[in-house]
Motif scaffolding. Structure first.
Motif, mmCIF file in Angstrom:
data_model
loop_
_atom_site.group_PDB
_atom_site.id
_atom_site.type_symbol
_atom_site.label_atom_id
_atom_site.label_comp_id
_atom_site.label_asym_id
_atom_site.label_seq_id
_atom_site.Cartn_x
_atom_site.Cartn_y
_atom_site.Cartn_z
ATOM 1 N N UNK A 81 -9.240 3.054 -12.355
ATOM 2 C CA UNK A 81 -7.981 2.404 -11.999
ATOM 3 C C UNK A 81 -7.139 2.181 -13.258
ATOM 4 N N UNK A 82 -6.115 3.026 -13.468
ATOM 5 C CA UNK A 82 -5.191 2.748 -14.569
ATOM 6 C C UNK A 82 -4.336 1.546 -14.163
ATOM 7 N N UNK A 83 -4.199 0.596 -15.081
ATOM 8 C CA UNK A 83 -3.490 -0.630 -14.709
ATOM 9 C C UNK A 83 -1.980 -0.436 -14.808
ATOM 10 N N UNK A 84 -1.484 0.499 -14.031
ATOM 11 C CA UNK A 84 -0.038 0.732 -13.964
ATOM 12 C C UNK A 84 0.337 0.817 -12.486
ATOM 13 N N UNK A 85 1.612 0.654 -12.198
ATOM 14 C CA UNK A 85 1.991 0.814 -10.789
ATOM 15 C C UNK A 85 3.163 1.769 -10.678
ATOM 16 N N UNK A 86 3.212 2.438 -9.541
ATOM 17 C CA UNK A 86 4.330 3.362 -9.326
ATOM 18 C C UNK A 86 4.818 3.210 -7.888
ATOM 19 N N UNK A 87 5.949 3.834 -7.643
ATOM 20 C CA UNK A 87 6.601 3.671 -6.344
ATOM 21 C C UNK A 87 6.008 4.641 -5.330
ATOM 22 N N UNK A 88 5.913 4.173 -4.104
ATOM 23 C CA UNK A 88 5.496 5.039 -3.014
ATOM 24 C C UNK A 88 6.238 4.602 -1.771
ATOM 25 N N UNK A 89 5.988 5.289 -0.667
ATOM 26 C CA UNK A 89 6.613 4.870 0.579
ATOM 27 C C UNK A 89 5.556 4.892 1.666
ATOM 28 N N UNK A 90 5.460 3.770 2.367
ATOM 29 C CA UNK A 90 4.432 3.645 3.389
ATOM 30 C C UNK A 90 5.079 2.984 4.590
ATOM 31 N N UNK A 91 4.994 3.621 5.758
ATOM 32 C CA UNK A 91 5.693 3.097 6.924
ATOM 33 C C UNK A 91 7.185 3.129 6.623
ATOM 34 N N UNK A 92 7.844 1.992 6.825
ATOM 35 C CA UNK A 92 9.284 1.969 6.584
ATOM 36 C C UNK A 92 9.643 1.412 5.219
ATOM 37 N N UNK A 93 8.589 1.036 4.482
ATOM 38 C CA UNK A 93 8.942 0.341 3.247
ATOM 39 C C UNK A 93 8.473 1.053 2.006
ATOM 40 N N UNK A 94 9.075 0.662 0.905
ATOM 41 C CA UNK A 94 8.623 1.182 -0.374
ATOM 42 C C UNK A 94 7.456 0.334 -0.865
ATOM 43 N N UNK A 95 6.559 0.982 -1.595
ATOM 44 C CA UNK A 95 5.437 0.232 -2.159
ATOM 45 C C UNK A 95 5.498 0.363 -3.668
ATOM 46 N N UNK B 87 -8.143 8.555 2.841
ATOM 47 C CA UNK B 87 -8.870 7.326 3.148
ATOM 48 C C UNK B 87 -8.553 6.228 2.134
ATOM 49 N N UNK B 88 -8.518 6.590 0.858
ATOM 50 C CA UNK B 88 -8.259 5.542 -0.143
ATOM 51 C C UNK B 88 -6.875 4.937 0.084
ATOM 52 N N UNK B 89 -5.886 5.790 0.279
ATOM 53 C CA UNK B 89 -4.528 5.248 0.425
ATOM 54 C C UNK B 89 -4.384 4.438 1.715
ATOM 55 N N UNK B 90 -5.030 4.912 2.795
ATOM 56 C CA UNK B 90 -4.914 4.189 4.058
ATOM 57 C C UNK B 90 -5.750 2.925 4.102
ATOM 58 N N UNK B 91 -6.919 2.975 3.482
ATOM 59 C CA UNK B 91 -7.855 1.865 3.670
ATOM 60 C C UNK B 91 -7.829 0.836 2.548
ATOM 61 N N UNK B 92 -7.370 1.244 1.376
ATOM 62 C CA UNK B 92 -7.424 0.288 0.257
ATOM 63 C C UNK B 92 -6.021 -0.235 -0.039
ATOM 64 N N UNK B 93 -5.817 -1.478 0.287
ATOM 65 C CA UNK B 93 -4.526 -2.102 0.012
ATOM 66 C C UNK B 93 -4.288 -2.174 -1.484
ATOM 67 N N UNK B 94 -3.081 -1.801 -1.901
ATOM 68 C CA UNK B 94 -2.798 -1.902 -3.332
ATOM 69 C C UNK B 94 -2.866 -0.562 -4.033
ATOM 70 N N UNK B 95 -3.159 0.511 -3.259
ATOM 71 C CA UNK B 95 -3.187 1.858 -3.845
ATOM 72 C C UNK B 95 -2.225 2.739 -3.056
ATOM 73 N N UNK B 96 -1.369 3.485 -3.760
ATOM 74 C CA UNK B 96 -0.451 4.376 -3.037
ATOM 75 C C UNK B 96 -0.483 5.809 -3.572
ATOM 76 N N UNK B 97 -1.449 6.127 -4.402
ATOM 77 C CA UNK B 97 -1.467 7.437 -5.032
ATOM 78 C C UNK B 97 -2.893 7.737 -5.496
ATOM 79 N N UNK B 98 -3.332 8.990 -5.319
ATOM 80 C CA UNK B 98 -4.655 9.380 -5.817
ATOM 81 C C UNK B 98 -4.484 10.622 -6.673
ATOM 82 N N UNK B 99 -5.052 10.616 -7.860
ATOM 83 C CA UNK B 99 -4.956 11.770 -8.759
ATOM 84 C C UNK B 99 -6.365 12.260 -9.093
ATOM 85 N N UNK B 100 -6.450 13.505 -9.543
ATOM 86 C CA UNK B 100 -7.750 14.090 -9.886
ATOM 87 C C UNK B 100 -7.766 14.441 -11.371
ATOM 88 N N UNK B 101 -8.796 14.035 -12.049
ATOM 89 C CA UNK B 101 -8.931 14.333 -13.475
ATOM 90 C C UNK B 101 -9.579 15.714 -13.627
#
Ligand code: XMP
Length: 515
Positions: free
Chosen positions: A441-455, A489-503
């Motif tokens: 978990x990099x301690x940064x946040x970025x914008x996403x869109x979920x449902x009708x709102x931005x995250x 699954x991570x984006x749908x089930x874990x509140x507080x995550x809106x993006x998954x990246x692969x190293x």
């Protein structure tokens, strides 16, 4: 390991990259084997009464000034000797054969032709076969009294034997899986030449160690720090087998474990009836980690706090004389040889227990390779989940939250994401193929869109690697379908995550952990 009872073959290590593997393969053939430095005095080697001696490969050329010599005191004894690669060249040179630099070296898969009747080691095997080579010098003429039993394009004499002198040599590496008849060749040396009859297995260590532990500790009290990993779990289980409730295990739960891991440790150990102190120290650790962002400081805090908690518990138990350590044979070899005094594993758990802890060490696994420890764990009834656990760093998830503070909110997010990754990797039957697989978990946040709102939420990075020993690693080519499922699954089930990246970095230049 007692000399008298156990048939033993000693490998003299000339520094080859496969030396440990030779000992492992010999053990897989059912004969106990240990590595000794090639410089060990022959008298010391012979004191152990080995059934045979194997000389490993090594990086030197026999013509280099100061290159290690064939131990001449072995000539004329009735202990059979097998020289592999450099070991064969040193043997050939010492006994009057011709060893020269070949026009071109052989590295990797090489065609081998059996010559004459192939002798004891190669007789009856396919005349044309492949083998694994890694050498520049080669033997051009066998010493007098020897027969040449194989050749390759770059090695006119690729195998030699003298039954009369009990000396055998092979230029290729029988211990490497790319030599299909390698195990057969080793087995013939062990059984037909050396006359070994034992059927050693990791399980035979259990009975032997149980006795050794009883003799060592007598009536004293023993303590063992559990990390949840395979080494400390197997060591503890083995010691319990030997001395029962004189053992107390201490599990310092720093709150940086993965989902359900602490519960699994407690459940497994209480299932066996092993006295266990479970210290729930999450609050203490998180309080000390508050506000810290520097990776080295985080690591240091976790290490120091771990020692403090462990010492407090050890003092509470009173009159403890012994500490169990899950030191493995590879740690013993790396720290300089097999008959050394006990060394505290430098990266034990969270960064090492200090060596001024006033305990004698009990190290029941110090003769075993990792895969053998797993076999012993299974033999002792430890659950597969524990026996096959991928390596996990002592400071735990504390080093997988990067660029910011480690706190409960982030830990819970990371734990939940990681649990999903583990679940899917196990479901895809990839868990054992991977050296490690985890989320960061990099301690940064970025914008996403979920449902009708931005995250505005955290990303999660998936890290999965294949490796032999963690020194180098490659990123695992996880199937796209699996990655898609994990990401969804991570984006749908874990509140507080809106993006998954692969190293997709290998080590080097990256490391396995992010920190
Ligand atoms: P790196 O990240 O250096 O890691 O490629 C190599 C291996 O070491 C593990 N690791 C640790 N293990 N305490 C441990 O017990 C630590 O502080 C620690 N740091 C890294 C890492 O998981 C990998 O297997």
């Amino acid at each position: 390991m007692s000399e008298a009872k156990t048939e033993e073959v000693l490998v003299l290590d000339f520094g080859g990259q496969y030396s440990q593997l030779i000992a492992r393969r010999i053990r897989e053939c059912g004969v106990f084997s240990e590595l000794l430095p090639a410089s060990t005095e022959t008298a010391k080697v012979l004191e152990r009464k080995p059934k045979a001696i194997v000389l490993s490969g090594g990086p030197a050329s026999v013509h280099d000034p100061g290159a290690p010599d064939f131990p001449r005191d072995l000539i004329g004894l009735d202990v059979p000797v097998l020289g592999i690669c450099y070991g064969m060249q040193a043997m050939a040179k010492a006994l009057g054969g011709e060893v020269k630099e070949a026009e071109s070296g052989e590295f990797g898969r090489t065609d081998l032709t059996v010559v004459g009747d192939g002798g004891i080691l190669l007789g009856g095997l396919p005349r044309e076969q492949t083998c694994w080579m890694s050498h520049r010098d080669a033997v051009f003429a066998a010493p007098e009294g020897f027969v040449a039993t194989a050749a390759t394009p770059g090695s006119p004499v690729a195998a030699i034997e003298s039954g009369e002198r009990g000396m055998y040599g092979i230029q290729f590496h029988p211990e490497v899986v790319h030599t299909p008849f390698g195990t057969e060749v080793l087995n013939r040396f062990l059984r037909e030449v050396a006359g070994c009859t034992s059927q050693w297995s990791p399980a035979s260590v259990v009975a032997e160690q149980v006795e050794a532990i009883r003799n060592q500790v007598g009536d004293s009290k023993v303590i063992c720090g559990l990390s949840g990993g395979v080494d400390s779990s197997v060591a503890a289980r083995l010691v319990y087998e030997a001395i029962g409730e004189k053992l107390t295990c201490v599990f310092v739960d720093h709150g940086l474990m993965r989902a359900n891991e602490a519960e699994q440790v407690v459940e497994a150990f209480s299932g066996f009836g092993i006295p266990l102190v479970h210290v729930d120290a999450e609050e203490r650790f998180l309080a000390r980690l508050a506000g810290e962002t520097d990776p080295e400081t985080k690591r240091k805090i976790i290490g120091e706090e771990f020692i403090r908690v462990f010492e407090e518990e050890a003092r509470r138990i009173e009159d403890v004389d012994y500490l169990v350590q899950g030191t493995l044979y590879s740690d013993v070899i790396e720290s300089g040889g097999s008959d050394h005094a006990a060394t505290i594993k430098s990266h034990h758990n969270v960064g090492g227990l200090p060596d001024d802890l006033d305990f004698e060490l009990v190290e029941p696994l110090r003769m075993l390779f990792k895969d053998e420890v797993r076999a012993v764990g299974t033999e002792l009834g430890l659950p597969d989940r524990m026996v096959w656990r991928q390596p996990f760093p002592g400071p735990g998830l504390g080093i997988r939250i990067v660029g910011g503070e480690v706190n409960k909110e982030r830990l819970d997010i990371l734990r939940a994401a990681d649990a999903i990754l583990q679940e899917e990797i196990r479901a895809g039957e990839l868990y054992r193929e991977l050296w490690q697989s985890f989320c960061v978990l990099p301690a940064i946040r970025s914008v996403g869109v979920q449902g009708d709102g931005r995250t505005y939420a955290y990303p999660i990075v998936i890290r999965a690697v294949t490796s032999e020993d963690a020194m180098t690693a490659d990123w695992a080519r996880l199937p796209y379908d699996l990655l898609e499922k994990v990401s969804n699954r991570i984006i749908n089930e874990v509140q507080g995550v809106n993006r998954v990246a692969l190293d997709i970095s290998s080590k080097p230049p990256a490391t396995i952990e992010w920190e």
